[in-house]
Design a protein around this motif. Sequence first.
Motif, PDB file in Angstrom:
ATOM      1  N   GLY A   1       5.065 -12.981 -11.156  1.00  0.00           N
ATOM      2  CA  GLY A   1       3.650 -12.763 -11.425  1.00  0.00           C
ATOM      3  C   GLY A   1       2.770 -13.960 -11.150  1.00  0.00           C
ATOM      4  O   GLY A   1       1.545 -13.829 -11.032  1.00  0.00           O
ATOM      5  N   THR A   2       3.348 -15.139 -11.018  1.00  0.00           N
ATOM      6  CA  THR A   2       2.559 -16.350 -10.762  1.00  0.00           C
ATOM      7  C   THR A   2       2.535 -16.720  -9.288  1.00  0.00           C
ATOM      8  O   THR A   2       1.916 -17.720  -8.920  1.00  0.00           O
ATOM      9  CB  THR A   2       3.141 -17.534 -11.561  1.00  0.00           C
ATOM     10  OG1 THR A   2       4.477 -17.806 -11.110  1.00  0.00           O
ATOM     11  CG2 THR A   2       3.165 -17.207 -13.047  1.00  0.00           C
ATOM     12  N   SER A   3       3.180 -15.949  -8.435  1.00  0.00           N
ATOM     13  CA  SER A   3       3.266 -16.294  -7.019  1.00  0.00           C
ATOM     14  C   SER A   3       3.051 -15.052  -6.163  1.00  0.00           C
ATOM     15  O   SER A   3       3.648 -14.008  -6.413  1.00  0.00           O
ATOM     16  CB  SER A   3       4.636 -16.914  -6.699  1.00  0.00           C
ATOM     17  OG  SER A   3       4.785 -17.158  -5.314  1.00  0.00           O
ATOM     18  N   ILE A   4       2.194 -15.176  -5.137  1.00  0.00           N
ATOM     19  CA  ILE A   4       1.943 -14.084  -4.197  1.00  0.00           C
ATOM     20  C   ILE A   4       2.741 -14.353  -2.923  1.00  0.00           C
ATOM     21  O   ILE A   4       2.698 -15.454  -2.372  1.00  0.00           O
ATOM     22  CB  ILE A   4       0.446 -13.975  -3.857  1.00  0.00           C
ATOM     23  CG1 ILE A   4      -0.362 -13.690  -5.111  1.00  0.00           C
ATOM     24  CG2 ILE A   4       0.221 -12.860  -2.833  1.00  0.00           C
ATOM     25  CD1 ILE A   4      -1.862 -13.656  -4.875  1.00  0.00           C
ATOM     26  N   ARG A   5       3.442 -13.327  -2.472  1.00  0.00           N
ATOM     27  CA  ARG A   5       4.213 -13.458  -1.242  1.00  0.00           C
ATOM     28  C   ARG A   5       3.729 -12.433  -0.216  1.00  0.00           C
ATOM     29  O   ARG A   5       3.288 -11.332  -0.575  1.00  0.00           O
ATOM     30  CB  ARG A   5       5.710 -13.281  -1.490  1.00  0.00           C
ATOM     31  CG  ARG A   5       6.300 -14.269  -2.479  1.00  0.00           C
ATOM     32  CD  ARG A   5       7.803 -14.337  -2.371  1.00  0.00           C
ATOM     33  NE  ARG A   5       8.231 -14.935  -1.110  1.00  0.00           N
ATOM     34  CZ  ARG A   5       8.337 -16.245  -0.904  1.00  0.00           C
ATOM     35  NH1 ARG A   5       8.012 -17.094  -1.870  1.00  0.00           N
ATOM     36  NH2 ARG A   5       8.754 -16.703   0.264  1.00  0.00           N
ATOM     37  N   SER A   6       3.848 -12.812   1.052  1.00  0.00           N
ATOM     38  CA  SER A   6       3.498 -11.929   2.158  1.00  0.00           C
ATOM     39  C   SER A   6       4.765 -11.591   2.932  1.00  0.00           C
ATOM     40  O   SER A   6       5.386 -12.475   3.526  1.00  0.00           O
ATOM     41  CB  SER A   6       2.483 -12.613   3.081  1.00  0.00           C
ATOM     42  OG  SER A   6       2.333 -11.886   4.287  1.00  0.00           O
ATOM     43  N   GLN A   7       5.139 -10.309   2.921  1.00  0.00           N
ATOM     44  CA  GLN A   7       6.259  -9.833   3.725  1.00  0.00           C
ATOM     45  C   GLN A   7       5.702  -9.083   4.922  1.00  0.00           C
ATOM     46  O   GLN A   7       4.958  -8.116   4.756  1.00  0.00           O
ATOM     47  CB  GLN A   7       7.161  -8.911   2.902  1.00  0.00           C
ATOM     48  CG  GLN A   7       7.895  -9.606   1.765  1.00  0.00           C
ATOM     49  CD  GLN A   7       8.800  -8.656   1.001  1.00  0.00           C
ATOM     50  OE1 GLN A   7       8.450  -7.511   0.768  1.00  0.00           O
ATOM     51  NE2 GLN A   7       9.961  -9.147   0.612  1.00  0.00           N
ATOM     52  N   SER A   8       6.068  -9.533   6.118  1.00  0.00           N
ATOM     53  CA  SER A   8       5.505  -8.951   7.332  1.00  0.00           C
ATOM     54  C   SER A   8       6.591  -8.609   8.336  1.00  0.00           C
ATOM     55  O   SER A   8       7.650  -9.240   8.368  1.00  0.00           O
ATOM     56  CB  SER A   8       4.511  -9.935   7.978  1.00  0.00           C
ATOM     57  OG  SER A   8       3.469 -10.273   7.089  1.00  0.00           O
TER      58      SER A   8
ATOM     59  N   ASP B   1       5.218 -17.586   1.388  1.00  0.00           N
ATOM     60  CA  ASP B   1       4.418 -17.827   0.192  1.00  0.00           C
ATOM     61  C   ASP B   1       3.003 -18.207   0.629  1.00  0.00           C
ATOM     62  O   ASP B   1       2.669 -18.152   1.824  1.00  0.00           O
ATOM     63  CB  ASP B   1       5.043 -18.908  -0.680  1.00  0.00           C
ATOM     64  CG  ASP B   1       5.230 -20.225   0.061  1.00  0.00           C
ATOM     65  OD1 ASP B   1       4.656 -20.393   1.170  1.00  0.00           O
ATOM     66  OD2 ASP B   1       5.947 -21.109  -0.454  1.00  0.00           O
ATOM     67  N   VAL B   2       2.157 -18.598  -0.311  1.00  0.00           N
ATOM     68  CA  VAL B   2       0.767 -18.914   0.012  1.00  0.00           C
ATOM     69  C   VAL B   2       0.670 -20.055   1.016  1.00  0.00           C
ATOM     70  O   VAL B   2      -0.101 -19.998   1.981  1.00  0.00           O
ATOM     71  CB  VAL B   2      -0.020 -19.252  -1.272  1.00  0.00           C
ATOM     72  CG1 VAL B   2      -1.426 -19.732  -0.924  1.00  0.00           C
ATOM     73  CG2 VAL B   2      -0.096 -18.029  -2.188  1.00  0.00           C
TER      74      VAL B   2
END
Length: 379
Positions: free
Chosen positions: A168-175, A214-215
């Motif tokens: 919940g404290t980290s946004i990840r981008s899966q592409s 990650d960001v």
Amino acid sequence: MTGQMGVINDLHFANISNSFYNKRVIKLILIIFVLSTSASIKQAHAAGTRGEIQRYTLLHDRYIVDRGLRKLRYDQFLDLDIVASSGLKSFLGEVESSSKNASTTAERDVAVLGALAKNVNTERFVDIDVTLGAPLPYIRYRKFQLLPNLFYNINMGASTTLSNLEDGTSIRSQSYLKIEKRMGILSRIKWNKEEEVRLALYSFTKSDVALDLDVSGVAGKSSVFKFDDAIRDQKMIASDWGYTLTKPRYTLLAEVQELQLLSQSKGVKSLQGTRPFIHTRITNNLRIGDLLLKPFYGFHFRRWYNLMEGLYVGASLKYNIEIPFEFLMKLSDEFITLMPQFKTKYFQFIYSIKTPYRNPRDKIWVSALHNVNISIPIP
């Protein structure tokens, strides 16, 4: 009274107990279901509840079905088809500007975090398909008629999911990004008025790559769709097979696409792999006066998603065969697709929108998908 009897005759196919479906079509569907279900369940457990390759493949295959509903594949001088999620352009622009306008790495990461946070737990999808074609001379041998075409096709697609579900404290981008190139020959083979086989033989190159960032990783690339990493290239000789049976009251389609015949990549495999696309559909024909209604239902299947996700139903509606307008609606387990069409012998323009009626999916918010198609058919 005569008019009422005509309508009843048009609708008589609804008597299922005496219809074609109980005898041949349902038998075919059950056989394919039994053969496919065990593989689907195993793959679903192996792949997990959600992954970007899985998600992209499902959305892309749904558009293979949509494109086949409105026209025959590779039968155009030019065919341009573009699909994009709502808000895709503004989202990409915001991420890129946030990354470029910062003066330090820390400021850059904070700015990109803010842009991603606005879209957390959402997905974005884009798919562009371009085909060029040229007819070859008509061939007739005894009772067989062959109508061959040369074609070149390129398909470019990408999918990304932003989420903080794992942490919940980290946004990840899966592409995931995929580029496909096809060049070959298609032949339509007919031997009577009711049956047709479509056979395509082509060289096929599939290139793809997947990223999990990650960001800071997104900020360093300045985009969720910037793939400068090593891309896997898989080359092969492949084939598409299709069979169409046309009766006065229904049409049956069964097809297999991207069937690998010969590998040319020396052991290199794409991330998506080479499992073929399998599809079957039944379309009914119902005419009441000048109104032509065509209900249809079918399913498609490929590795990466289960059989239930490939089920769909729908109908096309056309008033007066001379008017070049047609409206189509399709329903899957996730989307309602609305597709108004302008179609003439020499030009076609089609717009469609896929609107999700169940949100979120796997805790990810799904945006509407817009699709524009322009084509110049081979008469």
